[in-house]
Design an enzyme around this catalytic site. Structure first.
Site, PDB file in Angstrom:
ATOM      1  N   ASP A  38       0.976  -0.969  -0.024  1.00  0.00           N
ATOM      2  CA  ASP A  38      -0.040   0.164   0.055  1.00  0.00           C
ATOM      3  C   ASP A  38       0.906   1.265   0.025  1.00  0.00           C
ATOM      4  O   ASP A  38       2.217   1.264   0.403  1.00  0.00           O
ATOM      5  CB  ASP A  38      -0.982  -0.077   1.301  1.00  0.00           C
ATOM      6  CG  ASP A  38      -2.279   0.764   0.900  1.00  0.00           C
ATOM      7  OD1 ASP A  38      -2.135   1.807   0.553  1.00  0.00           O
ATOM      8  OD2 ASP A  38      -3.294   0.280   1.224  1.00  0.00           O
ATOM      9  N   ASP A  57       2.837   0.900  -5.083  1.00  0.00           N
ATOM     10  CA  ASP A  57       1.924   1.675  -6.109  1.00  0.00           C
ATOM     11  C   ASP A  57       1.639   0.766  -7.125  1.00  0.00           C
ATOM     12  O   ASP A  57       2.463   0.309  -8.009  1.00  0.00           O
ATOM     13  CB  ASP A  57       2.632   3.177  -6.529  1.00  0.00           C
ATOM     14  CG  ASP A  57       1.719   3.736  -7.668  1.00  0.00           C
ATOM     15  OD1 ASP A  57       0.571   3.002  -8.159  1.00  0.00           O
ATOM     16  OD2 ASP A  57       2.076   4.908  -8.171  1.00  0.00           O
ATOM     17  N   VAL A  58       0.396   0.107  -7.258  1.00  0.00           N
ATOM     18  CA  VAL A  58       0.099  -0.723  -8.354  1.00  0.00           C
ATOM     19  C   VAL A  58       0.052  -0.474  -9.673  1.00  0.00           C
ATOM     20  O   VAL A  58       0.379  -1.531 -10.491  1.00  0.00           O
ATOM     21  CB  VAL A  58      -1.342  -1.447  -8.011  1.00  0.00           C
ATOM     22  CG1 VAL A  58      -1.532  -2.066  -6.764  1.00  0.00           C
ATOM     23  CG2 VAL A  58      -2.389  -0.397  -8.103  1.00  0.00           C
ATOM     24  N   ASN A  84      -6.344  -6.548  -4.599  1.00  0.00           N
ATOM     25  CA  ASN A  84      -7.343  -5.765  -4.155  1.00  0.00           C
ATOM     26  C   ASN A  84      -7.534  -4.012  -4.198  1.00  0.00           C
ATOM     27  O   ASN A  84      -8.518  -3.515  -4.087  1.00  0.00           O
ATOM     28  CB  ASN A  84      -7.390  -6.136  -2.480  1.00  0.00           C
ATOM     29  CG  ASN A  84      -8.529  -5.237  -1.803  1.00  0.00           C
ATOM     30  OD1 ASN A  84      -9.755  -5.280  -1.893  1.00  0.00           O
ATOM     31  ND2 ASN A  84      -8.080  -4.258  -1.027  1.00  0.00           N
ATOM     32  N   TYR A 149     -16.178   2.237 -14.486  1.00  0.00           N
ATOM     33  CA  TYR A 149     -16.014   1.180 -13.368  1.00  0.00           C
ATOM     34  C   TYR A 149     -16.506  -0.068 -13.779  1.00  0.00           C
ATOM     35  O   TYR A 149     -15.861  -0.967 -13.687  1.00  0.00           O
ATOM     36  CB  TYR A 149     -17.060   1.649 -12.271  1.00  0.00           C
ATOM     37  CG  TYR A 149     -16.631   1.056 -10.884  1.00  0.00           C
ATOM     38  CD1 TYR A 149     -15.170   1.344 -10.325  1.00  0.00           C
ATOM     39  CD2 TYR A 149     -17.287   0.211 -10.209  1.00  0.00           C
ATOM     40  CE1 TYR A 149     -14.807   0.752  -9.103  1.00  0.00           C
ATOM     41  CE2 TYR A 149     -17.093  -0.421  -9.064  1.00  0.00           C
ATOM     42  CZ  TYR A 149     -15.741  -0.192  -8.552  1.00  0.00           C
ATOM     43  OH  TYR A 149     -15.340  -0.789  -7.359  1.00  0.00           O
ATOM     44  N   LYS A 153     -14.224  -3.444 -14.111  1.00  0.00           N
ATOM     45  CA  LYS A 153     -14.576  -4.548 -13.279  1.00  0.00           C
ATOM     46  C   LYS A 153     -14.824  -5.757 -14.018  1.00  0.00           C
ATOM     47  O   LYS A 153     -14.764  -6.884 -13.475  1.00  0.00           O
ATOM     48  CB  LYS A 153     -15.530  -4.285 -11.927  1.00  0.00           C
ATOM     49  CG  LYS A 153     -14.989  -3.139 -11.034  1.00  0.00           C
ATOM     50  CD  LYS A 153     -13.732  -3.667 -10.495  1.00  0.00           C
ATOM     51  CE  LYS A 153     -13.309  -2.837  -9.218  1.00  0.00           C
ATOM     52  NZ  LYS A 153     -12.166  -3.223  -8.653  1.00  0.00           N
ATOM     53  N   VAL A 182     -20.193  -1.890  -0.238  1.00  0.00           N
ATOM     54  CA  VAL A 182     -19.635  -2.138   1.086  1.00  0.00           C
ATOM     55  C   VAL A 182     -19.442  -0.814   1.835  1.00  0.00           C
ATOM     56  O   VAL A 182     -18.740   0.102   1.241  1.00  0.00           O
ATOM     57  CB  VAL A 182     -18.317  -3.093   1.025  1.00  0.00           C
ATOM     58  CG1 VAL A 182     -17.943  -3.408   2.394  1.00  0.00           C
ATOM     59  CG2 VAL A 182     -18.522  -4.291   0.158  1.00  0.00           C
ATOM     60  N   THR A 184     -17.125   1.165   3.298  1.00  0.00           N
ATOM     61  CA  THR A 184     -15.667   1.458   3.574  1.00  0.00           C
ATOM     62  C   THR A 184     -15.194   2.739   3.166  1.00  0.00           C
ATOM     63  O   THR A 184     -16.376   3.432   2.719  1.00  0.00           O
ATOM     64  CB  THR A 184     -14.963   0.290   2.610  1.00  0.00           C
ATOM     65  OG1 THR A 184     -15.074   0.924   1.135  1.00  0.00           O
ATOM     66  CG2 THR A 184     -15.167  -1.042   2.721  1.00  0.00           C
TER      67      THR A 184
END
Length: 269
Positions: A38, A57-58, A84, A149, A153, A182, A184
């Site tokens: 992360d 950093d993905v 994730n 999005y 996805k 969710v 979050t």
């Protein structure tokens, strides 16, 4: 389903907060060794106490290479990769810009691709491993005002299915996780040029009846069963079944949603 008895080596991207942190906590409860990838320190250090962390950093090939080097040096292998990390996004097709599309593609899709490309060679050499890619209900059900999005996805779901068949002969399992909304901090990543879409998304996230802990527990059960597509919450499962078995009803629901957005944006609400 019996839980794995052997301590696994697990990397969770985006594991410092939200659903990622809940995943970390679940793996730790089982006695697994966990590495958080992360950019930020854990929001709740107590929740993920015992986990290691690397800067990741993905979207960065260099950061992925550093994560691989850490795993090789410290663990000598990886049993579970949880891709994730992600951001919330959306907006009307004629409102959001290509730069916003590029950002969500880079993080939510290519971030997963980079993770798989980084660790698949190691897992092939081991002859084992499990890749868990966090997609979304939006990868299976495609409401209006969420084109960037839903497209990304859906790509994560398709990628996961393809890799499941491709990597199965090497002893590698692949799962796509598809929760609905969710509660979050994901809404904090909203901030696109379509304020109406951001407001709708933030409201849906805030009103979700599901916590990250509840979803993580259900996802772990799906991982135990080596499910290819994990739909962890009842609301999401109902939406998927409605689309598959009651398509006219599904279409009416989505068109009604589109009509409400039209009324909001055109000042007729």
């Amino acid at each position: 389903m019996t839980h794995p008895t052997k301590s696994r080596r697990v990397l969770v991207t985006g594991g410092a907060s939200g659903l990622g942190a809940a995943f970390v906590a679940e793996f730790l409860k089982r006695g697994d060794r966990v590495l958080i990838g992360d950019l930020q320190p854990p929001v709740d250090p107590a929740l993920v106490a015992g986990a290691e962390q690397v800067r990741l950093d993905v979207t960065s090939d260099e950061d992925w290479a550093s994560a691989l080097a850490w795993v090789e040096e410290e663990w000598g292998g990886l049993d579970v990769l949880v891709n994730n990390a992600g951001i919330a996004a959306g907006g009307r097709i004629d409102v959001i810009g290509i730069d916003e599309w590029q950002r969500v593609i880079d993080i939510n899709l290519l971030g997963v691709v980079r993770g798989c490309r980084t660790f698949v060679p190691m897992m092939k050499q081991q002859g084992s491993g499990h890749i868990v890619n966090t997609a979304s209900l939006a990868g299976l059900v495609h409401p209006p005002v969420m084109a960037s999005y839903t497209a990304v996805k859906a790509g994560v779901v398709a990628l996961s299915e393809t890799l499941s068949y491709e990597l199965g002969p090497y002893g590698i399992n692949v799962s796509a996780v598809c929760p609905g909304f969710v509660r979050t901090p994901l809404a904090s990543s909203l901030g696109g040029s379509d304020a109406v879409a951001d407001k709708i998304a933030a409201r849906l996230i805030a009103r979700s009846p599901y916590t990250a802990d509840q979803i993580a527990t259900a996802v772990m059960a799906g991982i135990d069963k080596k499910m290819m597509v994990i739909v962890p919450d009842r609301a999401a499962r109902i939406a998927v079944r409605t689309k598959r078995l009651m398509r006219p009803l599904y279409d009416r629901q989505q068109r009604a949603f589109g009509a409400r957005v039209f009324a909001m944006t055109e000042g007729k609400a």
